[in-house]
Design an enzyme around this catalytic site. Structure first.
Site, mmCIF file in Angstrom:
data_model
loop_
_atom_site.group_PDB
_atom_site.id
_atom_site.type_symbol
_atom_site.label_atom_id
_atom_site.label_comp_id
_atom_site.label_asym_id
_atom_site.label_seq_id
_atom_site.Cartn_x
_atom_site.Cartn_y
_atom_site.Cartn_z
ATOM 1 N N THR A 55 3.277 0.118 8.888
ATOM 2 C CA THR A 55 4.168 -0.219 10.168
ATOM 3 C C THR A 55 3.216 -0.459 11.592
ATOM 4 O O THR A 55 3.367 -1.154 12.150
ATOM 5 C CB THR A 55 4.878 1.007 10.309
ATOM 6 O OG1 THR A 55 5.613 1.255 9.033
ATOM 7 C CG2 THR A 55 5.903 0.666 11.240
ATOM 8 N N ASP A 84 -3.816 22.964 -14.729
ATOM 9 C CA ASP A 84 -5.039 22.481 -15.199
ATOM 10 C C ASP A 84 -4.939 21.573 -16.385
ATOM 11 O O ASP A 84 -5.631 20.605 -16.573
ATOM 12 C CB ASP A 84 -5.978 23.532 -15.425
ATOM 13 C CG ASP A 84 -6.440 24.421 -14.072
ATOM 14 O OD1 ASP A 84 -6.362 23.912 -13.228
ATOM 15 O OD2 ASP A 84 -6.660 25.466 -14.533
ATOM 16 N N THR A 89 -0.250 4.455 4.992
ATOM 17 C CA THR A 89 -1.637 4.074 5.243
ATOM 18 C C THR A 89 -1.624 3.113 6.534
ATOM 19 O O THR A 89 -2.808 2.571 6.781
ATOM 20 C CB THR A 89 -2.261 3.113 3.956
ATOM 21 O OG1 THR A 89 -0.991 2.200 3.646
ATOM 22 C CG2 THR A 89 -2.335 4.079 2.745
ATOM 23 N N HIS A 111 -10.537 33.124 -13.789
ATOM 24 C CA HIS A 111 -9.976 31.959 -13.907
ATOM 25 C C HIS A 111 -10.818 31.192 -12.840
ATOM 26 O O HIS A 111 -11.253 29.939 -13.304
ATOM 27 C CB HIS A 111 -8.428 31.708 -13.645
ATOM 28 C CG HIS A 111 -7.927 30.518 -13.875
ATOM 29 N ND1 HIS A 111 -7.111 30.188 -14.989
ATOM 30 C CD2 HIS A 111 -7.915 29.397 -13.012
ATOM 31 C CE1 HIS A 111 -6.848 28.766 -14.837
ATOM 32 N NE2 HIS A 111 -7.261 28.417 -13.518
ATOM 33 N N GLU A 112 -10.860 31.562 -11.647
ATOM 34 C CA GLU A 112 -11.309 30.637 -10.655
ATOM 35 C C GLU A 112 -12.786 30.451 -10.744
ATOM 36 O O GLU A 112 -13.294 29.479 -10.396
ATOM 37 C CB GLU A 112 -10.781 31.081 -9.247
ATOM 38 C CG GLU A 112 -9.504 30.919 -8.997
ATOM 39 C CD GLU A 112 -8.645 29.665 -9.069
ATOM 40 O OE1 GLU A 112 -9.345 28.687 -8.887
ATOM 41 O OE2 GLU A 112 -7.516 29.716 -9.480
ATOM 42 N N GLY A 127 0.707 -0.895 0.168
ATOM 43 C CA GLY A 127 0.075 -0.089 -0.025
ATOM 44 C C GLY A 127 1.005 1.029 -0.019
ATOM 45 O O GLY A 127 2.120 1.321 0.312
ATOM 46 N N PRO A 128 0.183 2.335 -0.302
ATOM 47 C CA PRO A 128 0.981 3.645 -0.337
ATOM 48 C C PRO A 128 1.554 4.070 1.032
ATOM 49 O O PRO A 128 1.068 3.564 2.124
ATOM 50 C CB PRO A 128 -0.147 4.537 -0.861
ATOM 51 C CG PRO A 128 -1.365 4.109 -0.830
ATOM 52 C CD PRO A 128 -1.215 2.470 -0.628
ATOM 53 N N PRO A 129 2.503 4.969 1.260
ATOM 54 C CA PRO A 129 3.297 5.320 2.295
ATOM 55 C C PRO A 129 1.918 5.934 3.039
ATOM 56 O O PRO A 129 1.060 6.754 2.550
ATOM 57 C CB PRO A 129 4.175 6.200 1.909
ATOM 58 C CG PRO A 129 4.296 6.392 0.577
ATOM 59 C CD PRO A 129 3.293 5.479 -0.063
ATOM 60 N N HIS A 155 -13.744 28.004 -13.447
ATOM 61 C CA HIS A 155 -13.933 26.542 -12.722
ATOM 62 C C HIS A 155 -15.102 26.180 -12.059
ATOM 63 O O HIS A 155 -15.765 25.323 -12.422
ATOM 64 C CB HIS A 155 -12.663 26.314 -11.937
ATOM 65 C CG HIS A 155 -11.355 26.037 -12.499
ATOM 66 N ND1 HIS A 155 -11.156 25.277 -13.675
ATOM 67 C CD2 HIS A 155 -10.288 26.626 -12.077
ATOM 68 C CE1 HIS A 155 -9.935 25.118 -13.660
ATOM 69 N NE2 HIS A 155 -9.117 26.039 -12.873
HETATM 70 P P1 ADP Z 1 3.118 3.181 6.526
HETATM 71 O O1 ADP Z 1 4.196 2.200 7.309
HETATM 72 O O2 ADP Z 1 1.886 2.540 5.788
HETATM 73 O O3 ADP Z 1 4.125 4.080 5.820
HETATM 74 P P2 ADP Z 1 2.697 4.188 9.152
HETATM 75 O O4 ADP Z 1 2.054 2.995 9.785
HETATM 76 O O5 ADP Z 1 4.313 4.487 9.714
HETATM 77 O O6 ADP Z 1 2.249 4.040 7.467
HETATM 78 O O7 ADP Z 1 1.758 5.410 9.439
HETATM 79 C C1 ADP Z 1 2.242 6.472 10.050
HETATM 80 C C2 ADP Z 1 1.375 7.143 11.145
HETATM 81 O O8 ADP Z 1 0.019 7.469 10.587
HETATM 82 C C3 ADP Z 1 0.884 6.068 12.206
HETATM 83 O O9 ADP Z 1 1.617 5.990 13.166
HETATM 84 C C4 ADP Z 1 -0.521 6.549 12.640
HETATM 85 O O10 ADP Z 1 -0.492 7.771 13.550
HETATM 86 C C5 ADP Z 1 -1.388 6.861 11.445
HETATM 87 N N1 ADP Z 1 -1.882 5.989 10.703
HETATM 88 C C6 ADP Z 1 -1.593 5.567 9.290
HETATM 89 N N2 ADP Z 1 -2.690 4.567 9.228
HETATM 90 C C7 ADP Z 1 -3.495 4.524 10.017
HETATM 91 C C8 ADP Z 1 -4.581 3.783 10.342
HETATM 92 N N3 ADP Z 1 -5.163 3.084 9.234
HETATM 93 N N4 ADP Z 1 -5.288 4.034 11.372
HETATM 94 C C9 ADP Z 1 -4.810 4.724 12.320
HETATM 95 N N5 ADP Z 1 -3.658 5.547 12.262
HETATM 96 C C10 ADP Z 1 -3.140 5.537 11.154
HETATM 97 ZN ZN ZN Z 2 -7.158 26.465 -12.793
#
Ligand code: ADP
Ligand code: ZN
Length: 616
Positions: free
Chosen positions: A209, A501, A206, A424-425, A202-204, A428
């Protein structure tokens, strides 16, 4: 326990250092080995009895050869001269006497201690590369030992599954692991075995860890944490030995969890890295594979690894018995965001008007880490304002800050620029309002923000979207073109303000043509595969184009036509609502920020120019 900072002197440097020192000392005092070190009196008696064949005198030191071997079978000897008169006197009284070189006892001891050290160093270094046991030397020097070992496993982790939200499927999968780690014996009663390796994808931010820690916390087992990048060092063999140490240590603390963050740094598909370090990575990777294969089935060790780029991992890592289970840890949906916000606002004192559901609605695409940051940012805003508690306004201000960058009231636009930005805004906003089904406009502003944006229009998405229809994509492109369309209608020069845009709209158009098979002329062909998205990232591999020059030309043409149609449609809508556009722009110039209720009403034109080339 805090991670001790390890001085990073490489083993090679140590070995060379030992070598140079020891060899120097050995060279200076080479009265070791086959050379008998004899007292000076002994030398004198050898001399008297004619047993000395030849000598070399160097200052006070005499080295020489005997005609027949000494008692312990040596013919070479060394001794130190004792002052002549004294020697004569001593010899007369039959006293045994000898001298000591001026360097003293210390050097002599050194010459005896250093060579074994040299061997030890060489042996340690070699054993690392060859897979021998490094156990004995380990206590003495912890060079090349894994950081996990130096940090030691974390125990008594206070994180529980309740601290993670919005990733219910992942939690459900990991529950099983917790049961296993709690009672490995009971779990294995019927021969069931648990996956050894689980890949969290998954993305960073999420919560990968966080999830891994929660598993350790729930099961009450030690947690070894490391990062794929830490294994990759310049010297061949060091990474592999770190992996070995990590697993060795984990085996002694089983049941336990090993967590490897950024597995992709280590497990990149072979041949995918253009630069050096290949051997090293391969050795380290092979060691990891070997360790995972070598697990005793009953060993209660679970390896969790995290990556956001599973597609570049070496396929060998994903084979059965290794990381054969993948768990998706994706960005949370709206319900998930509410739950995550609830977790991160637990300890904050919130005003009565705070509605977590509304905040979640404002933050599609936010990860758990973004939401944690948002809660903190809201608290900061409230504190700065001197409030008693954190109100809804603090949250919306925090969202704006995060989404649009910091407000820069100090940046001053000349009147003409302000007018262009206002049109412009408003362009949109009005285009979005005139298209049924578009996300409602929440706020329009011409306060410059961040680095690039001179103004912004915040749309409030009603739902999270997973699928987008052809019409919706066209609508989106039209809204994106609304800014440029309004500038065109204003009749002044068109500005550079639309570049962002245009880039976004072009991405959409290219996707429609190249990936989603939405263009009639080009047919339902995936001209471009998903992998194309990673181009432009370091380490991505170059892919040859898989279509002819003629198709390339048609693609360019199709993309351009779609963008031109979207712009034409936006201009059509705004021309039809010209009065509203002028009115809205004037209001923006006067008040800088308008909410939904302050916007003029628009009417959708009866006929909107159809976009050429679409599938009908
Ligand atoms: P990753 O390892 O996916 O990059 P982390 O676990 O390091 O992300 O997330 C960093 C912080 O963001 C966590 O310590 C927590 O505070 C918060 N966080 C991220 N995801 C969640 C989640 N699903 N539920 C609650 N807190 C989250
Ligand atoms: Zn614009």
């Amino acid at each position: 326990m805090p991670a001790p900072t390890k001085p990073t002197i490489s083993p090679t440097v140590w070995t060379i250092l030992f070598g140079v020192l020891a060899m120097g000392v050995v060279g200076l005092f080479s009265n070791v080995g086959d050379v008998a070190s004899i007292p000076y009196s002994q030398f004198q008696s050898y001399l008297e009895t004619g047993k000395v064949k030849q000598v070399v005198v160097n200052g006070d030191n005499i080295r020489g050869t005997l005609t027949e071997p000494t008692a312990d079978g040596k013919t070479q000897f060394a001794t130190t001269i004792v002052a002549r008169d004294l020697a004569t006197a001593l010899a007369a009284k039959n006293v045994e006497f000898s001298g000591t070189p001026a360097g003293g006892a210390f050097s002599t001891i050194l010459s005896w201690v250093l060579p074994p050290l040299l061997f030890l160093g060489v042996w340690m270094f070699a054993s690392r590369g060859m897979g021998g046991a490094g156990g004995m030397a380990g206590g003495l020097f912890s060079i090349g030992r894994s950081k996990a070992k130096l940090v030691t496993a974390e125990t008594d982790i206070a994180v529980a599954f309740d601290d993670v939200a919005g990733v219910d499927e992942a939690k459900a999968e990991l529950h099983e692991i917790v049961d296993f780690l709690k009672e490995p014996v009971k779990f294995g009663r019927l021969g069931a075995h648990i996956p050894r390796g689980i890949l969290l994808v998954g993305p960073p931010g999420t919560g990968k860890t966080l999830l891994a820690r929660a598993v350790a916390g729930e099961a009450g087992v030690p947690f070894f944490s490391t990062n794929g990048a830490e294994f990759v060092e310049m010297f061949v063999g060091v990474g592999a030995s770190r992996v070995r140490d990590l697993f060795e240590h984990a085996r002694t603390s089983a049941p336990c969890i090993i967590f490897i963050d950024e597995l992709d740094a280590l497990g990149r598909a072979r041949g995918a890295t253009p630069m050096g370090g290949q051997d090293e990575k391969e050795q380290t990777l092979n060691q990891l594979l070997a360790e995972m294969d070598g697990f005793d089935r009953s060993a209660a060790i679970v390896v969790l690894a995290a990556t956001n780029r599973p597609e570049i991992l070496d396929p060998a890592l994903l084979r059965a018995g290794r990381f054969d289970r993948q768990v998706l840890v994706d960005r949370p949906d709206k319900v998930g965001r509410v739950q995550i916000l609830a977790i991160h606002t637990r300890k904050l004192s919130l005003a009565a008007d705070v509605d977590l559901g509304d905040i979640a609605a404002l933050t599609p695409g936010f990860t758990g880490a973004d939401l944690a940051n948002l809660a903190n940012e809201a608290a900061v805003v409230a504190t700065r304002r001197g409030g008693d508690n954190i109100a809804m306004g603090d949250f919306t201000a925090a969202v704006e800050r995060i989404v649009a960058g910091l407000e820069k009231k100090s940046r001053i636009l000349i009147p003409r620029e302000r007018r262009i930005v206002a049109y412009h805004e408003m362009g949109h906003a009005l285009v979005a309002m005139s298209i049924p089904g578009s996300d409602p406009i929440q706020k329009v502003s011409i306060i410059p923000r961040g680095i690039g944006a001179l103004g912004y229009t915040l749309q409030r998405p009603t739902d999270d979207r997973f699928l987008m229809g052809l019409r919706e994509l066209e609508d989106k492109m039209t809204v994106l073109m609304g800014g440029r369309a309004a500038e065109t209608l204003l009749g002044e020069d068109v500005s550079t303000g639309a570049s962002d845009d245009l880039a976004k709209a072009t991405d959409i158009a290219r996707g429609m043509v190249l990936r989603f098979g939405m263009d009639k002329a080009l047919g339902p062909v995936a001209w471009d595969t998903e992998q194309g998205q990673f181009l432009g990232q370091p380490g991505a591999y170059w892919q040859p184009r898989r279509f002819s020059d003629r198709t390339a030309y048609e693609i360019d043409l199709a993309v351009r036509t779609r963008l031109e149609s979207a712009l034409a449609r936006a201009i059509g809508i705004l021309a039809y609502n010209r009065a509203a556009l002028d009115e809205g722009a004037q209001a923006l110039l006067a008040r800088e920020t308008l909410g939904a209720q302050d916007l003029p009403t628009v009417r959708a034109p009866a006929t909107i120019a159809p976009i050429e080339g679409g599938i009908v």
